[in-house]
Scaffold this active site. Structure first.
Site, PDB file in Angstrom:
ATOM      1  N   GLU A  83      -5.205  -0.650 -11.792  1.00 26.00           N
ATOM      2  CA  GLU A  83      -5.090  -0.550 -13.256  1.00 26.00           C
ATOM      3  C   GLU A  83      -6.173   0.420 -13.745  1.00 26.00           C
ATOM      4  O   GLU A  83      -7.263   0.471 -13.180  1.00 26.00           O
ATOM      5  CB  GLU A  83      -5.355  -1.946 -13.856  1.00 26.00           C
ATOM      6  CG  GLU A  83      -5.466  -1.987 -15.369  1.00 26.00           C
ATOM      7  CD  GLU A  83      -6.030  -3.340 -15.870  1.00 26.00           C
ATOM      8  OE1 GLU A  83      -6.926  -3.907 -15.206  1.00 26.00           O
ATOM      9  OE2 GLU A  83      -5.565  -3.802 -16.925  1.00 26.00           O
ATOM     10  N   GLU A 140      -9.838  -5.841 -24.390  1.00 21.59           N
ATOM     11  CA  GLU A 140      -8.529  -5.187 -24.245  1.00 21.59           C
ATOM     12  C   GLU A 140      -7.664  -5.363 -25.481  1.00 21.59           C
ATOM     13  O   GLU A 140      -6.930  -4.462 -25.869  1.00 21.59           O
ATOM     14  CB  GLU A 140      -7.799  -5.747 -23.026  1.00 21.59           C
ATOM     15  CG  GLU A 140      -8.140  -5.057 -21.744  1.00 21.59           C
ATOM     16  CD  GLU A 140      -7.155  -5.430 -20.661  1.00 21.59           C
ATOM     17  OE1 GLU A 140      -6.006  -4.993 -20.725  1.00 21.59           O
ATOM     18  OE2 GLU A 140      -7.558  -6.175 -19.755  1.00 21.59           O
ATOM     19  N   ASN A 159      -1.918  -0.041 -22.227  1.00 18.85           N
ATOM     20  CA  ASN A 159      -2.400  -0.121 -20.852  1.00 18.85           C
ATOM     21  C   ASN A 159      -1.143   0.007 -19.980  1.00 18.85           C
ATOM     22  O   ASN A 159      -0.320  -0.910 -19.931  1.00 18.85           O
ATOM     23  CB  ASN A 159      -3.101  -1.479 -20.659  1.00 18.85           C
ATOM     24  CG  ASN A 159      -3.841  -1.559 -19.348  1.00 18.85           C
ATOM     25  OD1 ASN A 159      -3.550  -0.830 -18.418  1.00 18.85           O
ATOM     26  ND2 ASN A 159      -4.787  -2.484 -19.276  1.00 18.85           N
ATOM     27  N   CYS A 216      -2.586  -6.303 -13.839  1.00 20.17           N
ATOM     28  CA  CYS A 216      -3.708  -7.243 -13.856  1.00 20.17           C
ATOM     29  C   CYS A 216      -3.380  -8.641 -14.357  1.00 20.17           C
ATOM     30  O   CYS A 216      -2.830  -9.458 -13.644  1.00 20.17           O
ATOM     31  CB  CYS A 216      -4.889  -6.646 -14.611  1.00 20.17           C
ATOM     32  SG  CYS A 216      -6.390  -7.595 -14.247  1.00 20.17           S
TER      33      CYS A 216
HETATM   34  N1  CDT Z   1      -7.869  -6.291 -16.661  1.00 20.13           N
HETATM   35  C1  CDT Z   1      -7.559  -7.585 -16.825  1.00 20.13           C
HETATM   36  O1  CDT Z   1      -6.485  -7.904 -17.290  1.00 20.13           O
HETATM   37  N2  CDT Z   1      -8.490  -8.479 -16.488  1.00 20.13           N
HETATM   38  C2  CDT Z   1      -8.349  -9.887 -16.711  1.00 20.13           C
HETATM   39  C3  CDT Z   1      -9.680 -10.444 -17.045  1.00 20.13           C
HETATM   40  C4  CDT Z   1      -9.571 -11.604 -17.931  1.00 20.13           C
HETATM   41  S1  CDT Z   1     -11.020 -12.562 -17.950  1.00 20.13           S
HETATM   42  C5  CDT Z   1     -12.125 -11.753 -18.882  1.00 20.13           C
HETATM   43  C6  CDT Z   1      -7.801 -10.626 -15.498  1.00 20.13           C
HETATM   44  O2  CDT Z   1      -6.882 -11.430 -15.674  1.00 20.13           O
HETATM   45  O3  CDT Z   1      -8.316 -10.471 -14.401  1.00 20.13           O
END
Ligand code: CDT
Length: 306
Positions: free
Chosen positions: A47, A142, A107, A168
């Protein structure tokens, strides 16, 4: 004859806030060259592969923020990836930050086959905070920077396979996989940036890798699909990002796992026909009971018993 394809998670180590795209692209091109010499047909990049994970900051300087986004794909710099794809006859999944001509920010990921975009996805489960919250030890903004994806969960017929894309946080939601499973997906590509620790929920720290793998292993098995999941890993701007890029079989088994927190190519020759036995075991047409699943689409939050 088994339907064999060699796929790879093209993990990237940390990317600095000021690291130029040209340097990141050189690292990615090296992984593509390495993939080509080892017979890979598909590389899955992370990502937001072209830049640092900037939503950990509340950036008010529009010029700095805007530099993290791609206005065209391919653009003058990312064109190199497309040319390499054509030259090396290698396909890739790329996560990047998209800015549309109207200024909307998503994204996004794309699937590129022999230099042509054959699929596009915009992240649907956008996590984190919609506004800067100074009470948090770790910002994850985000929701401040990106709109919810508006392209749905689609599959794309490419590489002799039915391919789906997720990004992600989507991997933590069973619905993402099921909507792809209902379209007969055989191979799901997913890039991620996940903190290795959650300073605001430290009780989960020791379970971070488990919580990364368990939903994907369950979903691979329940939907009879391969999953290739790729990290942006390592200590990025003082934040430890999880590695554990992996390739998961339709049995739910992890068949390859990264062992560094740096640029690493993790490849595996997979048999797409291995999906068949699991899709038969979970014969959706025979066993699913959608008439009993109404709440899944009628309700968003949990509510009173029915
Ligand atoms: N990039 C992304 O989606 N990261 C999320 C972090 C969430 S917790 C702060 C993940 O699900 O890993």
């Amino acid at each position: 004859m088994p339907r064999l394809i060699t796929v790879a998670a093209a993990q990237l180590g940390p990317i600095g806030r000021k690291e130029p795209r040209s340097s990141v692209l050189q690292r990615m091109l090296m992984l593509m060259e390495r993939g080509a010499t080892t017979g890979c047909q598909l590389l899955v990049f992370p990502e937001m592969a072209l830049t640092t994970f900037f939503p950990r900051w509340h950036i008010e300087d529009e010029a700095e923020l805007s530099a993290f986004f791609e206005r065209e794909m391919p653009g003058p710099e990312t064109m190199q990836l497309f040319e390499a794809s054509r030259r090396l006859r290698i396909s890739f999944y790329l996560g990047y930050c998209e800015q549309t001509p109207k200024g909307e920010r998503y994204n996004t990921s794309i699937l590129v086959h022999n230099g042509d975009i054959v699929g596009k996805y915009r992240k649907i489960h956008v996590p984190g905070n919609p506004v800067y919250d100074p009470s948090l030890k770790l910002q994850h903004l985000e929701r401040w920077y990106f709109r919810d994806g508006d392209l749905g969960f689609k599959t794309f017929d490419a590489l002799g396979s039915r391919v789906g894309m997720l990004i992600c946080n989507d991997r933590r939601w069973p619905e993402s996989f099921r909507v792809l499973g209902l379209q007969g997906v055989e191979l799901i590509c997913l890039g991620y940036n996940s903190p290795a620790q959650l300073p605001d929920m430290p009780e989960q720290n020791s379970l971070r890798v488990f919580h990364h793998l368990v939903p994907m292993q369950a979903a691979a098995y329940q939907n009879g699909t391969w999953v290739v999941a790729t990290a942006k890993a390592g200590r990025e701007e003082g934040c430890d990002m999880m590695g554990s890029s992996c390739i998961i079989a339709p049995s739910g088994e992890v068949v390859a796992l990264s062992y560094t927190l740096d640029d690493e190519l993790l490849s595996c020759t997979i048999d797409l026909d291995m999906t068949t036995a699991y899709k038969k075991f979970f014969d959706f047409g025979l066993y699913r009971r959608p008439e009993c699943y109404n709440l899944i689409v009628e309700r968003k939050a949990a509510g009173n018993p029915i």
